[in-house]
Design a protein around this motif. Structure first.
Motif, mmCIF file in Angstrom:
data_model
loop_
_atom_site.group_PDB
_atom_site.id
_atom_site.type_symbol
_atom_site.label_atom_id
_atom_site.label_comp_id
_atom_site.label_asym_id
_atom_site.label_seq_id
_atom_site.Cartn_x
_atom_site.Cartn_y
_atom_site.Cartn_z
ATOM 1 N N UNK A 239 30.470 4.428 48.012
ATOM 2 C CA UNK A 239 29.547 5.510 48.330
ATOM 3 C C UNK A 239 29.490 6.475 47.139
ATOM 4 N N UNK A 240 28.346 6.492 46.438
ATOM 5 C CA UNK A 240 28.190 7.368 45.279
ATOM 6 C C UNK A 240 27.114 8.423 45.556
ATOM 7 N N UNK A 241 26.883 8.721 46.829
ATOM 8 C CA UNK A 241 25.825 9.648 47.214
ATOM 9 C C UNK A 241 25.972 10.997 46.527
ATOM 10 N N UNK A 242 27.159 11.548 46.564
ATOM 11 C CA UNK A 242 27.387 12.874 45.990
ATOM 12 C C UNK A 242 27.353 12.824 44.475
ATOM 13 N N UNK A 243 28.086 11.881 43.887
ATOM 14 C CA UNK A 243 28.188 11.806 42.426
ATOM 15 C C UNK A 243 26.842 11.531 41.768
ATOM 16 N N UNK A 244 25.990 10.775 42.457
ATOM 17 C CA UNK A 244 24.708 10.396 41.871
ATOM 18 C C UNK A 244 23.624 11.451 42.070
ATOM 19 N N UNK A 245 23.816 12.323 43.042
ATOM 20 C CA UNK A 245 22.780 13.292 43.378
ATOM 21 C C UNK A 245 21.723 12.747 44.314
ATOM 22 N N UNK A 246 21.902 11.504 44.789
ATOM 23 C CA UNK A 246 20.923 10.891 45.691
ATOM 24 C C UNK A 246 21.187 11.223 47.152
ATOM 25 N N UNK A 247 22.323 11.836 47.444
ATOM 26 C CA UNK A 247 22.695 12.133 48.826
ATOM 27 C C UNK A 247 22.070 13.417 49.325
ATOM 28 N N UNK A 248 20.753 13.472 49.324
ATOM 29 C CA UNK A 248 20.061 14.699 49.723
ATOM 30 C C UNK A 248 20.205 14.945 51.224
ATOM 31 N N UNK A 249 20.195 16.209 51.605
ATOM 32 C CA UNK A 249 20.220 16.608 53.008
ATOM 33 C C UNK A 249 18.798 16.897 53.445
ATOM 34 N N UNK A 250 18.336 16.172 54.452
ATOM 35 C CA UNK A 250 16.940 16.308 54.879
ATOM 36 C C UNK A 250 16.773 15.684 56.252
ATOM 37 N N UNK A 251 15.627 15.944 56.865
ATOM 38 C CA UNK A 251 15.198 15.126 57.992
ATOM 39 C C UNK A 251 14.503 13.904 57.388
ATOM 40 N N UNK A 252 15.298 13.058 56.764
ATOM 41 C CA UNK A 252 14.768 12.023 55.872
ATOM 42 C C UNK A 252 14.232 10.835 56.662
ATOM 43 N N UNK A 253 13.045 10.396 56.287
ATOM 44 C CA UNK A 253 12.422 9.265 56.972
ATOM 45 C C UNK A 253 12.236 8.053 56.061
ATOM 46 N N UNK A 254 11.720 8.248 54.875
ATOM 47 C CA UNK A 254 11.310 7.121 54.034
ATOM 48 C C UNK A 254 12.310 6.833 52.918
ATOM 49 N N UNK A 255 12.449 5.567 52.571
ATOM 50 C CA UNK A 255 13.116 5.158 51.338
ATOM 51 C C UNK A 255 12.084 4.401 50.507
#
Length: 570
Positions: A239-255
């Motif tokens: 899990x590199x969500x934090x280190x990469x900056x891709x782990x955004x906090x949102x009401x996320x729907x799309x990838x």
């Protein structure tokens, strides 16, 4: 050496040229008279040529207890057809996928209130429910999205399930394709989180260009930050969500995955509520920077599905975003269509045809209704409104469509990267299965070419590591690429070269039995030449100690032949 030149024409400049963009909703006229249900619990849509006849078909997930529906594309109009299956209950994602590599499209369906289903196609559209035989659970997982990709590079498509259990007990799951029609749940061994994250959907993609597919997941609610799993190349993920900056906090729907700025690294677009969407630019060093505000794509409405497409075939990628807002008086956007301008900044044209696009919209998917080389798209709308089928009115710009057929890689070429170069400028496309919000786009990738009539080179970087290269390709055609078809290998000479060790760390040795001279060239995963040396003799030594870890390609070229081998550097 074999010649694979398709045409030799004068290449015109490929500077992006803004052209008129105009879409028209032709759903009813073209045979799509179908609505969603009256709640927000809508499913997704596939704009995929399921019968391999060269025309993109439409498949709609069910609404509540209505069945999945199939619409065949008959030369630009659609006719509903049925098969020997009825898929009821609340389906979310419908994916056509050749999971057994037998050349026909099988069907995978996620269901929110029942077990997920895998149907095997016998080649004549007689379907058999093989869910249990394949090793998929018969229990309800509250699945939303599914995506397929070959994370272990064995030539078979693996499966990732996004499960949206409100209690956050049921986790997301990774299933390895065993290559014999069965799957094994490898979530625990692979390092997938054992708890729920309210996940909507996911995509397999190679964010760091190391030759291994990573996984990105969009999660609902700000407390459940998005997840990026880095593939370690040994069957496990970190899990590199934090280190990469891709782990955004949102009401996320799309990838939504694409290379919007054509730098060779895949970027991520994430839809969100009124706080604003995220355009995560891949910096090429393992990190991402949010450029939504600076590029003008922040949206600030309630977004769901999103897709990049070159709407006017002027070479750059535009963007369409679905909105749940249907009231213009609210002050929020009822739709988002963004045209790419100079410097990869985006503006919203007022005459693109979306002035009356005030539907409550969710999923969307890309296809080419009439095979004119201009991308169209379908949008799932809430009842009582009909679904939308936005047909592109086209223009005078040229285009190239590419369809892949894997041999060593999976049959559909899922996970392949395509690079098209015109007059020194490169464009990229990437092949996914399961993208945006519960969508599946056409298997045919389209490059807009502006006024260019010839593409200097088309390179396909397959998951197997093979690279096919076409030169001087004429515009306005469909190019079907069979993996390995352009390697130009003289089989007799190819067998006279051996490369070791592989994987390597400091040095690579090339042994041969031929007496003629040859050239050794190393390319990185983007096809960029790293270094080259001329050699002669029974053994050559390459110093690779200065190369970073990852996937490289060693081309061995004689006067009459060449062979390409994938090399892993530790």
């Amino acid at each position: 050496m074999k010649s694979y030149t398709i045409a030799v024409l004068t290449c015109l400049c490929i500077f992006p040229m803004n052209a008129q963009i105009l879409f028209e909703d032709k759903a009813v006229e073209l045979g799509i008279n179908i609505t969603g249900n009256a709640s927000t619990q809508l499913g997704g849509v596939s704009f995929y040529d399921y019968d391999n006849d060269g025309w993109d078909d439409l498949t709609f997930a069910s609404k509540e207890n209505f069945p999945v529906r199939f619409f065949k594309n008959n030369s630009g109009t659609f006719v509903e057809e049925t098969f020997n299956i009825t898929i009821a209950n609340h389906s979310k994602q419908v994916l056509w996928v050749d999971y057994d590599n037998d050349g026909d499209n099988d069907l995978f369906v996620t269901r929110f209130d029942d077990s997920n289903k895998l149907y095997n196609n016998d080649g004549n559209f007689n379907f058999t429910d093989v869910s249990g035989i394949a090793g998929l659970p018969s229990t309800t997982l509250y699945s939303f999205g599914a995506s397929f990709g070959d994370y272990d590079n064995d030539g078979d498509l693996d499966l990732f399930l996004c499960n949206k259990d409100d209690a956050k007990i049921i986790p997301n799951q990774l299933y390895r394709n065993n290559g014999n029609g069965t799957f094994t749940n490898v979530s625990s061994f692979a390092g997938i989180s054992p708890v729920g994250h309210l996940s909507f959907c996911s995509s397999f993609f190679d964010y760091n260009n190391d030759g291994f597919l990573d996984i990105y997941i969009s999660n609902d609610r700000f407390a459940n930050t998005n997840i990026l799993y880095k593939n370690n190349g040994n069957g496990t993920f970190t899990d590199v969500s934090l280190a990469s900056g891709a782990g955004v906090a949102a009401n996320a729907m799309s990838t939504t995955i694409d290379d919007y700025n054509y730098d060779g690294f895949l970027d991520i677009y994430v839809t969100n509520t009124t706080e604003g969407n995220h355009l995560l630019k891949n910096n090429g060093d393992g990190t991402f920077t949010d450029e939504a505000t600076s590029t003008g794509t922040i949206f600030n409405s309630i977004g769901w599905g999103a897709n990049f497409l070159d709407a006017d075939n002027d070479t750059d990628l535009d963007l369409y975003v679905c909105s749940m807002i249907n009231d213009p008086a609210s002050g929020l956007l009822t739709t988002g269509f963004y045209q790419c301008d100079t410097g990869y900044n985006y503006t919203s044209p007022t005459m693109a045809g979306f002035a009356n696009d005030a539907y409550t919209s969710f999923s969307n998917a890309l296809g080419d209704i009439n095979n004119d080389g201009y991308q169209d798209f379908v949008v799932i709308n809430l009842a009582p409104d009909n679904h939308s089928l936005w047909r592109n009115t086209g223009g005078t710009n040229n285009w190239l469509k590419i369809k892949l057929e894997g041999t060593m890689s999976n049959k559909a070429g899922i996970g392949a990267k395509i690079k098209a170069t015109v007059n020194g400028e490169s464009m990229y496309r990437y092949v996914l299965c399961g993208e945006a919000f519960l969508g599946q786009n056409s298997a045919t990738e389209i490059f807009g070419l502006a006024t260019a009539t010839t593409i200097n080179t088309v390179e396909i970087f397959w998951p197997s590591g093979l690279v096919d290269t076409y030169t001087d390709v004429s515009a306005n055609q469909v190019l079907t690429v069979v993996e390995g078809s352009t390697l130009g290998i003289n089989e007799e000479n190819a067998e006279k070269f051996s490369v070791y060790p592989n994987p390597a760390k400091d040095y690579i040795f090339v042994n041969t039995t031929i007496s003629e001279s040859y050239t050794l060239t190393v390319f990185d995963s983007l096809g960029k030449q790293v270094f080259s040396q001329k050699s002669q003799g029974l053994q050559s030594k390459l110093d690779v100690s200065n190369l970073s870890s990852g996937i490289f390609f060693l081309e061995i070229r004689t006067e009459k032949s060449k062979t390409v081998q994938k090399v892993v550097i530790h």
